[in-house]
Design a protein around this motif. Structure first.
Motif, PDB file in Angstrom:
ATOM      1  N   LYS A  40     -38.299 -32.458   7.454  1.00 53.25           N
ATOM      2  CA  LYS A  40     -37.746 -31.152   7.107  1.00 53.25           C
ATOM      3  C   LYS A  40     -36.244 -31.181   6.854  1.00 53.25           C
ATOM      4  O   LYS A  40     -35.653 -30.159   6.521  1.00 53.25           O
ATOM      5  CB  LYS A  40     -38.059 -30.148   8.219  1.00 53.25           C
ATOM      6  N   LEU A  41     -35.621 -32.338   7.034  1.00 50.37           N
ATOM      7  CA  LEU A  41     -34.179 -32.434   6.850  1.00 50.37           C
ATOM      8  C   LEU A  41     -33.834 -32.764   5.407  1.00 50.37           C
ATOM      9  O   LEU A  41     -34.552 -33.497   4.734  1.00 50.37           O
ATOM     10  CB  LEU A  41     -33.592 -33.513   7.764  1.00 50.37           C
ATOM     11  N   GLU A  42     -32.713 -32.228   4.947  1.00 47.45           N
ATOM     12  CA  GLU A  42     -32.197 -32.575   3.632  1.00 47.45           C
ATOM     13  C   GLU A  42     -31.014 -33.533   3.731  1.00 47.45           C
ATOM     14  O   GLU A  42     -30.517 -34.005   2.717  1.00 47.45           O
ATOM     15  CB  GLU A  42     -31.783 -31.307   2.880  1.00 47.45           C
ATOM     16  N   SER A  43     -30.561 -33.819   4.953  1.00 48.87           N
ATOM     17  CA  SER A  43     -29.419 -34.706   5.161  1.00 48.87           C
ATOM     18  C   SER A  43     -29.842 -36.168   5.071  1.00 48.87           C
ATOM     19  O   SER A  43     -31.028 -36.508   5.152  1.00 48.87           O
ATOM     20  CB  SER A  43     -28.793 -34.450   6.537  1.00 48.87           C
ATOM     21  N   THR A  44     -28.843 -37.040   4.932  1.00 48.16           N
ATOM     22  CA  THR A  44     -29.078 -38.478   4.983  1.00 48.16           C
ATOM     23  C   THR A  44     -29.502 -38.881   6.386  1.00 48.16           C
ATOM     24  O   THR A  44     -28.918 -38.433   7.378  1.00 48.16           O
ATOM     25  CB  THR A  44     -27.792 -39.230   4.591  1.00 48.16           C
ATOM     26  N   VAL A  45     -30.518 -39.725   6.483  1.00 47.72           N
ATOM     27  CA  VAL A  45     -30.992 -40.233   7.771  1.00 47.72           C
ATOM     28  C   VAL A  45     -30.918 -41.756   7.742  1.00 47.72           C
ATOM     29  O   VAL A  45     -31.440 -42.388   6.823  1.00 47.72           O
ATOM     30  CB  VAL A  45     -32.438 -39.785   8.063  1.00 47.72           C
ATOM     31  N   THR A  46     -30.248 -42.331   8.745  1.00 43.91           N
ATOM     32  CA  THR A  46     -30.083 -43.781   8.822  1.00 43.91           C
ATOM     33  C   THR A  46     -30.801 -44.309  10.052  1.00 43.91           C
ATOM     34  O   THR A  46     -30.599 -43.802  11.162  1.00 43.91           O
ATOM     35  CB  THR A  46     -28.595 -44.164   8.894  1.00 43.91           C
ATOM     36  N   ALA A  47     -31.647 -45.320   9.864  1.00 41.79           N
ATOM     37  CA  ALA A  47     -32.393 -45.918  10.970  1.00 41.79           C
ATOM     38  C   ALA A  47     -31.448 -46.644  11.917  1.00 41.79           C
ATOM     39  O   ALA A  47     -30.544 -47.354  11.485  1.00 41.79           O
ATOM     40  CB  ALA A  47     -33.441 -46.886  10.426  1.00 41.79           C
ATOM     41  N   GLY A  48     -31.672 -46.471  13.220  1.00 44.30           N
ATOM     42  CA  GLY A  48     -30.861 -47.139  14.224  1.00 44.30           C
ATOM     43  C   GLY A  48     -31.622 -48.237  14.937  1.00 44.30           C
ATOM     44  O   GLY A  48     -31.567 -49.398  14.557  1.00 44.30           O
ATOM     45  N   GLY A  61     -26.690 -37.410   8.771  1.00 39.51           N
ATOM     46  CA  GLY A  61     -25.467 -37.005   8.094  1.00 39.51           C
ATOM     47  C   GLY A  61     -24.742 -38.180   7.478  1.00 39.51           C
ATOM     48  O   GLY A  61     -25.279 -39.282   7.342  1.00 39.51           O
ATOM     49  N   ASN A  62     -23.476 -37.957   7.112  1.00 37.61           N
ATOM     50  CA  ASN A  62     -22.655 -38.994   6.491  1.00 37.61           C
ATOM     51  C   ASN A  62     -21.223 -38.856   6.980  1.00 37.61           C
ATOM     52  O   ASN A  62     -20.851 -37.838   7.572  1.00 37.61           O
ATOM     53  CB  ASN A  62     -22.722 -38.894   4.965  1.00 37.61           C
ATOM     54  N   PRO A  63     -20.382 -39.891   6.760  1.00 40.95           N
ATOM     55  CA  PRO A  63     -19.011 -39.848   7.285  1.00 40.95           C
ATOM     56  C   PRO A  63     -18.188 -38.662   6.794  1.00 40.95           C
ATOM     57  O   PRO A  63     -17.324 -38.160   7.516  1.00 40.95           O
ATOM     58  CB  PRO A  63     -18.417 -41.174   6.796  1.00 40.95           C
ATOM     59  N   LEU A  64     -18.443 -38.197   5.582  1.00 37.82           N
ATOM     60  CA  LEU A  64     -17.658 -37.084   5.054  1.00 37.82           C
ATOM     61  C   LEU A  64     -18.045 -35.762   5.705  1.00 37.82           C
ATOM     62  O   LEU A  64     -17.191 -34.947   6.060  1.00 37.82           O
ATOM     63  CB  LEU A  64     -17.834 -36.999   3.533  1.00 37.82           C
ATOM     64  N   GLY A  65     -19.330 -35.554   5.876  1.00 36.42           N
ATOM     65  CA  GLY A  65     -19.796 -34.289   6.441  1.00 36.42           C
ATOM     66  C   GLY A  65     -20.006 -34.317   7.936  1.00 36.42           C
ATOM     67  O   GLY A  65     -20.277 -33.280   8.547  1.00 36.42           O
ATOM     68  N   GLY A  66     -19.896 -35.509   8.541  1.00 37.91           N
ATOM     69  CA  GLY A  66     -20.116 -35.635   9.976  1.00 37.91           C
ATOM     70  C   GLY A  66     -21.463 -36.265  10.285  1.00 37.91           C
ATOM     71  O   GLY A  66     -22.455 -36.030   9.587  1.00 37.91           O
ATOM     72  N   ILE A  67     -21.492 -37.087  11.321  1.00 39.00           N
ATOM     73  CA  ILE A  67     -22.709 -37.787  11.735  1.00 39.00           C
ATOM     74  C   ILE A  67     -23.045 -37.402  13.168  1.00 39.00           C
ATOM     75  O   ILE A  67     -22.165 -37.327  14.023  1.00 39.00           O
ATOM     76  CB  ILE A  67     -22.516 -39.314  11.645  1.00 39.00           C
ATOM     77  N   HIS A  68     -24.320 -37.137  13.427  1.00 37.19           N
ATOM     78  CA  HIS A  68     -24.748 -36.966  14.805  1.00 37.19           C
ATOM     79  C   HIS A  68     -25.973 -37.832  15.066  1.00 37.19           C
ATOM     80  O   HIS A  68     -26.669 -38.257  14.141  1.00 37.19           O
ATOM     81  CB  HIS A  68     -25.024 -35.497  15.144  1.00 37.19           C
ATOM     82  N   VAL A  69     -26.210 -38.109  16.339  1.00 40.09           N
ATOM     83  CA  VAL A  69     -27.277 -39.013  16.750  1.00 40.09           C
ATOM     84  C   VAL A  69     -28.500 -38.203  17.143  1.00 40.09           C
ATOM     85  O   VAL A  69     -28.388 -37.130  17.749  1.00 40.09           O
ATOM     86  CB  VAL A  69     -26.825 -39.891  17.930  1.00 40.09           C
ATOM     87  N   ALA A  70     -29.678 -38.718  16.798  1.00 43.04           N
ATOM     88  CA  ALA A  70     -30.923 -38.028  17.128  1.00 43.04           C
ATOM     89  C   ALA A  70     -31.914 -39.019  17.726  1.00 43.04           C
ATOM     90  O   ALA A  70     -31.877 -40.222  17.435  1.00 43.04           O
ATOM     91  CB  ALA A  70     -31.519 -37.372  15.888  1.00 43.04           C
ATOM     92  N   LEU A  71     -32.794 -38.508  18.567  1.00 40.84           N
ATOM     93  CA  LEU A  71     -33.865 -39.292  19.184  1.00 40.84           C
ATOM     94  C   LEU A  71     -35.200 -38.797  18.652  1.00 40.84           C
ATOM     95  O   LEU A  71     -35.527 -37.612  18.781  1.00 40.84           O
ATOM     96  CB  LEU A  71     -33.820 -39.157  20.710  1.00 40.84           C
ATOM     97  N   PHE A  72     -35.958 -39.709  18.037  1.00 39.46           N
ATOM     98  CA  PHE A  72     -37.309 -39.400  17.582  1.00 39.46           C
ATOM     99  C   PHE A  72     -38.279 -39.892  18.643  1.00 39.46           C
ATOM    100  O   PHE A  72     -38.387 -41.086  18.897  1.00 39.46           O
ATOM    101  CB  PHE A  72     -37.594 -40.076  16.242  1.00 39.46           C
ATOM    102  N   LYS A  73     -38.978 -38.956  19.279  1.00 35.55           N
ATOM    103  CA  LYS A  73     -39.869 -39.290  20.389  1.00 35.55           C
ATOM    104  C   LYS A  73     -41.081 -38.370  20.338  1.00 35.55           C
ATOM    105  O   LYS A  73     -40.933 -37.147  20.239  1.00 35.55           O
ATOM    106  CB  LYS A  73     -39.126 -39.124  21.723  1.00 35.55           C
ATOM    107  N   LYS A  74     -42.260 -38.962  20.381  1.00 36.20           N
ATOM    108  CA  LYS A  74     -43.513 -38.204  20.338  1.00 36.20           C
ATOM    109  C   LYS A  74     -43.532 -37.260  19.136  1.00 36.20           C
ATOM    110  O   LYS A  74     -43.887 -36.081  19.246  1.00 36.20           O
ATOM    111  CB  LYS A  74     -43.732 -37.443  21.648  1.00 36.20           C
ATOM    112  N   ASN A  75     -43.104 -37.804  17.993  1.00 32.89           N
ATOM    113  CA  ASN A  75     -43.134 -37.099  16.709  1.00 32.89           C
ATOM    114  C   ASN A  75     -42.184 -35.907  16.635  1.00 32.89           C
ATOM    115  O   ASN A  75     -42.341 -35.034  15.779  1.00 32.89           O
ATOM    116  CB  ASN A  75     -44.554 -36.642  16.367  1.00 32.89           C
ATOM    117  N   ILE A  76     -41.186 -35.872  17.523  1.00 29.62           N
ATOM    118  CA  ILE A  76     -40.187 -34.804  17.498  1.00 29.62           C
ATOM    119  C   ILE A  76     -38.800 -35.431  17.404  1.00 29.62           C
ATOM    120  O   ILE A  76     -38.481 -36.374  18.132  1.00 29.62           O
ATOM    121  CB  ILE A  76     -40.284 -33.914  18.757  1.00 29.62           C
ATOM    122  N   LEU A  77     -37.966 -34.902  16.512  1.00 29.00           N
ATOM    123  CA  LEU A  77     -36.600 -35.386  16.337  1.00 29.00           C
ATOM    124  C   LEU A  77     -35.644 -34.426  17.033  1.00 29.00           C
ATOM    125  O   LEU A  77     -35.552 -33.251  16.677  1.00 29.00           O
ATOM    126  CB  LEU A  77     -36.264 -35.477  14.843  1.00 29.00           C
TER     127      LEU A  77
END
Length: 342
Positions: A40-48, A61-77
């Motif tokens: 459902k996201l339109e932002s850039t997603v980078t695998a960690g 996100g990206n460096p220009l617009g800001g980056i935040h960290v997310a946890l994908f667990k049990k099919n929920i981000l």
């Protein structure tokens, strides 16, 4: 009192014609189902990173617009923004569901290590200099790089489960801590002034002793290490091309021999399945790749629900055979999981 490590063994490895020839012939017995971790996201997603429970750390996100960290667990981000300045960076999630990271702060030292337990309680690890964590084992012991504020060179930082800090000095420059092999031994790269000048070391965290010193004439960029000491990465050949490899007991084995093809081996699991990327600069293509046995496969061709995806890089594979991939979904940079389907 800080102790200096000393060498107790040295293995001189001659990188000669030990080549593991990988074939693209034959069909892979495994197919994969793609799980989009951010549909459902339109932002850039980078695998960690990925653990054996199929939990994923991703960057939104990206460096220009800001980056935040997310946890994908049990099919929920879920967003993992934590109060702090200016942001927290996570580098590892282990099988205890603990997340290792470091934070940038305004006061000196500017980089500080912490981890979150599975209840998201923060545990800070203190030292008197700049710290960059690399890996955390099953006992929640941490290794990484450490530099005192008045010293130009890095040493190895070790925190035990109780949080006690120890500095491990190694007689090499340009140290790069690669990861735990066992709960006591870890892998680290270093450079010396004598030939062969590149070293890949197995070091005991408790004693600080170097268990093995693997010497080589060219630089190895190691991406992942397994519990039996096998590790994968890439090296540059005489023409400057990147050659993915696996190092097993006794020597280094190249994974591709096609002169027009380059690549990087990035992940390896307990079944010795290797993932990474291959690329052909003449065709300007990057392809997510898996090596199984003596065969190399394009992961794009192994997915049963591939529509909309172009997979360019496989960044991790766990004990279940689940693969974390980077690519594009309907033109947007995104990340996904590949679940094995027999």
């Amino acid at each position: 009192m800080l102790r200096k490590a000393h060498i107790i063994d040295s293995l001189s490895i001659q990188i000669t014609a030990s080549i593991l020839i990988m074939s693209v012939k034959g069909e892979c017995a495994i197919n994969y189902r793609i799980i989009n971790i951010s549909p459902k996201l339109e932002s850039t997603v980078t695998a960690g990173c990925l653990n054996d429970n199929n939990d994923v750390i991703a960057y939104i996100g990206n460096p220009l617009g800001g980056i935040h960290v997310a946890l994908f667990k049990k099919n929920i981000l879920n967003n993992l923004n934590i109060e702090g300045y200016p942001k927290n960076i996570f580098v590892k999630i282990n099988n205890n569901e603990c997340l290792l990271g470091f934070e940038q702060v305004q006061t000196s030292p500017n980089l500080r290590v912490f981890y979150l337990d599975k209840n998201f309680k923060i545990h800070r690890r203190q030292a008197y200099g700049e710290c960059q964590p690399s890996d955390m084992n099953a006992n929640n012991e941490i290794i990484g790089l450490y530099r005192q504020r008045d010293k130009p060179l890095y040493s190895v930082a070790f925190w035990n489960a109780a949080g006690s800090f120890k500095e491990i000095h190694l007689p090499y420059n340009d140290l790069h801590v690669l990861g735990w092999i066992t709960n006591s031994d870890f892998l680290v790269n270093g450079v010396s002034h004598t030939s062969p000048k590149f070293h890949t070391l197995i070091v005991n965290s408790k004693s600080g002793n170097i268990q093995h010193d693997i010497r080589h004439d060219s630089e190895w960029v190691v991406s992942n290490v397994r519990s039996d000491g096998a590790f994968v990465g890439y090296r540059e050949d005489a023409s400057g091309k990147r050659r993915p490899f696996i190092f097993l007991k006794g020597g280094l084995n190249d994974l591709i021999t096609d002169i027009d093809l380059e690549g990087e081996a990035i992940g390896i699991n307990t079944s010795r399945e290797i993932v990474g990327t291959t690329y052909n600069y003449q065709e300007a293509t990057h392809t997510a790749t898996i090596w199984v046995g003596n065969n190399k496969y394009d992961l794009n061709k192994l997915c049963i629900n591939h529509s909309g995806w172009t997979l360019s890089e496989a960044v991790a594979i766990n004990a279940r055979g689940t693969i974390l991939c980077q690519g594009k979904y309907e033109g947007r940079d995104s990340a996904c999981l590949l679940l094995p389907v027999q």
